[in-house]
Design an enzyme around this catalytic site. Structure first.
Site, PDB file in Angstrom:
ATOM      1  N   ARG A 280    -116.639 -27.140  -9.292  1.00  0.00           N
ATOM      2  CA  ARG A 280    -117.876 -26.924  -8.543  1.00  0.00           C
ATOM      3  C   ARG A 280    -117.727 -25.854  -7.463  1.00  0.00           C
ATOM      4  NH1 ARG A 280    -121.479 -31.376  -9.187  1.00  0.00           N
ATOM      5  NH2 ARG A 280    -120.530 -33.172 -10.232  1.00  0.00           N
TER       6      ARG A 280
ATOM      7  N   LYS B 137    -114.298 -42.543 -18.090  1.00  0.00           N
ATOM      8  CA  LYS B 137    -114.213 -43.981 -18.350  1.00  0.00           C
ATOM      9  C   LYS B 137    -115.093 -44.734 -17.358  1.00  0.00           C
ATOM     10  CE  LYS B 137    -109.525 -43.494 -20.163  1.00  0.00           C
ATOM     11  NZ  LYS B 137    -108.089 -43.824 -20.015  1.00  0.00           N
TER      12      LYS B 137
ATOM     13  N   LYS C  32    -111.346 -51.714 -18.864  1.00  0.00           N
ATOM     14  CA  LYS C  32    -109.998 -52.049 -18.371  1.00  0.00           C
ATOM     15  C   LYS C  32    -109.858 -51.815 -16.879  1.00  0.00           C
ATOM     16  CE  LYS C  32    -108.890 -47.541 -18.113  1.00  0.00           C
ATOM     17  NZ  LYS C  32    -108.347 -46.779 -16.972  1.00  0.00           N
TER      18      LYS C  32
ATOM     19  N   SER D  32    -102.303 -46.209 -10.771  1.00  0.00           N
ATOM     20  CA  SER D  32    -103.704 -46.482 -11.112  1.00  0.00           C
ATOM     21  C   SER D  32    -104.512 -46.720  -9.842  1.00  0.00           C
ATOM     22  CB  SER D  32    -103.790 -47.718 -12.018  1.00  0.00           C
ATOM     23  OG  SER D  32    -105.090 -48.256 -12.008  1.00  0.00           O
TER      24      SER D  32
END
Length: 354
Positions: free
Chosen positions: A35, A109, A192, A255
């Site tokens: 961007r 996701k 998940k 994560s």
């Protein structure tokens, strides 16, 4: 088709940056859209992305740009690596410069809040193109950047899409497997994230390996139950985009969703966690959206219900963990049952526990 193909990656976050590096190193002309014009200039001058994966030296052949028309002109394969919150908006802006013969692949996701849509559904409705797919699997961007052995899934009903992505991204450390169940593979990647929060929270609360194993296994059953109700093939969840992605997201401090759960278990507020994280943790919004959809469809999802209470209603994480053990005990491996029997079982459990 892959020979001489121009590859465009829309989105200069961690995964978008890693993907552009793979494609360029595999010999394809690669463009990276971001961007910010100043960031594009920095990437072109320094051959690094100073905001994401800053230690990764990018091939000098990557052309970064903030102009969508320039990024998409002549591109044969386009990866959409945009967070779910901005996915539809960027696609709408890009559409005038896209062509029906292009292959468009989502790596995102998550769900679009309006209408509870997956990114593949947004692609289908917005473009009407034939060559669409999703990329999903146990792919922590930082490990991909370090060239650790990794596998992913390109899911698409379209043969050309699957074959082309395998040719463009496959190499000695990044293995690309194919699947035709685009919807199921995408649901695995989106759902998940919820359970990584649950596992992170359990670890912070001092729970052991048995607890982690139980949570991941019941998460797989819960994901499958939800996916089947939406028309996905439950067997997809036994692959990389299902159990594979679930394991890595629930096991690694890399994560973001795991880190959110861990911070919750330490007693931090959601506002504090989001401010400290600095990146989007898709699982937080996914909990809210999936909980609403599960309520609407009458799907039994106790882990989602418990996380919703912790994240959005201020319930104590430790109390929620204990309450899960008092729930109705149901079938272990639900998705081996015939589809109709599984739905009947889930409906029965919902009636008992409501």
């Amino acid at each position: 088709m892959a020979k001489g193909l121009i590859v465009t990656v829309l989105g200069g976050g961690s995964f978008g940056t890693a993907l552009s590096s793979i494609a360029a190193n595999n010999g394809f002309t690669t463009r990276l859209w971001v961007r910010d014009a100043a960031l594009a200039e920095q990437i072109n001058e320094q051959h690094r992305n100073p905001r994401y994966l800053s230690d990764l030296e990018l091939p000098a052949s990557i052309q970064a740009t903030s102009i969508l028309e320039s990024a998409l002109e002549g591109a044969g394969l386009v990866f959409m690596a945009i967070p779910s919150k901005g996915f539809a908006q960027v696609l709408e802006q890009a559409l005038p410069f896209m062509k029906p013969e292009q292959i468009i692949v989502s790596t995102t996701k998550g769900f679009e809040e309006k209408g509870f849509k997956l990114m593949s559904q947004i692609l289908q409705e917005t473009t009407g193109f034939q060559h669409l797919g999703i990329l999903s699997g146990p792919n922590l961007a930082s490990e991909v950047a370090k060239k650790h052995l990794t596998a992913t899934v390109i899911a698409s009903p379209d043969d050309l899409t699957r074959i082309t992505v395998q040719e463009v991204l496959g190499n000695h450390y990044f293995r690309v497997y194919a699947n035709t169940d685009m919807y199921g593979a995408e649901l695995g990647g989106a759902l998940k994230n919820i359970y990584a929060i649950a596992v992170g929270m359990a670890v912070a609360l001092g729970m052991g390996e048995n607890t982690k194993s139980m949570l991941m296994t019941r998460a797989l059953a819960e994901m499958s139950r939800f996916a089947v109700s939406l028309g996905a093939n439950p067997m997809t969840f036994l692959g990389l985009s299902g159990v594979g992605d679930l394991i890595v997201t629930c096991s690694s401090p890399l994560s973001r969703n795991y880190r959110v759960g861990y911070a919750l278990g330490e007693g931090k507020s959601l506002d504090e966690i989001v401010a400290a994280l600095g990146q989007v943790a898709e699982g937080v919004n996914t909990v809210r959206l999936v909980k609403a959809q599960a309520d609407k469809l009458g799907i039994y999802m106790p882990l989602v219900q418990a996380l919703y209470l912790v994240l959005f209603e201020g319930h104590n994480p430790k109390e929620m963990a204990s309450s899960l053990m008092g729930r109705e005990q149901s079938t272990d491996v639900e998705f081996v049952l015939p589809h109709d029997e599984m739905l009947k079982s889930a409906q029965k459990i919902t009636r008992i526990t409501s």
